[in-house]
Design a protein around this motif. Sequence first.
Motif, short mmCIF file in Angstrom:
data_model
loop_
_atom_site.label_atom_id
_atom_site.label_comp_id
_atom_site.label_asym_id
_atom_site.label_seq_id
_atom_site.Cartn_x
_atom_site.Cartn_y
_atom_site.Cartn_z
N LEU A 169 0.84 -1.19 0.00
CA LEU A 169 0.00 0.00 0.00
C LEU A 169 0.88 1.24 0.00
O LEU A 169 1.95 1.24 0.59
CB LEU A 169 -0.88 0.03 1.26
CG LEU A 169 -1.79 -1.17 1.50
CD1 LEU A 169 -2.40 -1.08 2.89
CD2 LEU A 169 -2.87 -1.24 0.44
N VAL A 170 0.39 2.29 -0.65
CA VAL A 170 1.10 3.56 -0.68
C VAL A 170 0.44 4.52 0.30
O VAL A 170 -0.78 4.66 0.33
CB VAL A 170 1.11 4.16 -2.10
CG1 VAL A 170 1.82 5.51 -2.11
CG2 VAL A 170 1.79 3.21 -3.08
N LYS A 171 1.28 5.18 1.14
CA LYS A 171 0.78 6.19 2.08
C LYS A 171 0.43 7.46 1.31
O LYS A 171 1.11 7.78 0.35
CB LYS A 171 1.87 6.57 3.10
CG LYS A 171 2.24 5.51 4.07
CD LYS A 171 3.33 6.08 4.97
CE LYS A 171 3.98 5.04 5.82
NZ LYS A 171 5.12 5.58 6.56
N PRO A 172 -0.53 8.19 1.77
CA PRO A 172 -1.45 7.87 2.85
C PRO A 172 -2.51 6.89 2.36
O PRO A 172 -3.00 6.99 1.24
CB PRO A 172 -2.06 9.21 3.22
CG PRO A 172 -2.03 10.00 1.94
CD PRO A 172 -0.79 9.53 1.21
N VAL A 173 -2.87 5.96 3.21
CA VAL A 173 -3.90 4.97 2.87
C VAL A 173 -5.26 5.60 3.17
O VAL A 173 -5.50 6.03 4.30
CB VAL A 173 -3.71 3.68 3.70
CG1 VAL A 173 -4.79 2.66 3.34
CG2 VAL A 173 -2.31 3.10 3.48
#
Length: 132
Positions: A113-117
Amino acid sequence: MKYTVCLIDDDAIYQFTARKILESTELVKEVHSFTNGADALAYFEDMERLGKESFPDIVFLDINMPVLDGWEFLESYEKMQLPAYSPLYMVSSSINEADIQHSKTFHSVTGCLVKPVPKARYRELLEALEKG
C-alpha cells in the motif's frame, strides 16, 4: 465484528492519522503501534507464547524504519513459523517496483500500500477479513 490491528511505522504523524482513520471505520477494537521492527517482533514473540488467538487480525508494516526495518522484520517474523499469519501489508510513501517484487519473496506479505492509505481502502481491507 471488530478487529485488532498492528501498525509498525516510525512516523508518529502517520501512526496517529492511521489510528484515527482505522478507528473511524468502526471496525477496529484495538490498535497496537510500534515505531520499529524490533519492538514489533518482540510483541509477536510474546503473542506466539500466548497462543494464536492473541494475534492481531491485520498488520500494516512500514519498509523504512530504524533499528529493524520492514524487510529485516519479515525475515525474523517468517522464521517464527507460525501456524497462520495475519494478512500483512507493506506500507510506504514511496513503494517502487523493486520493493513490490521484493515483498513477493515473503509468503507472509499479502500486498503493498502507498501512504497515505485512504479510509475507504482501510475499510475494504477490514471488511475482507469478515469474508475470509
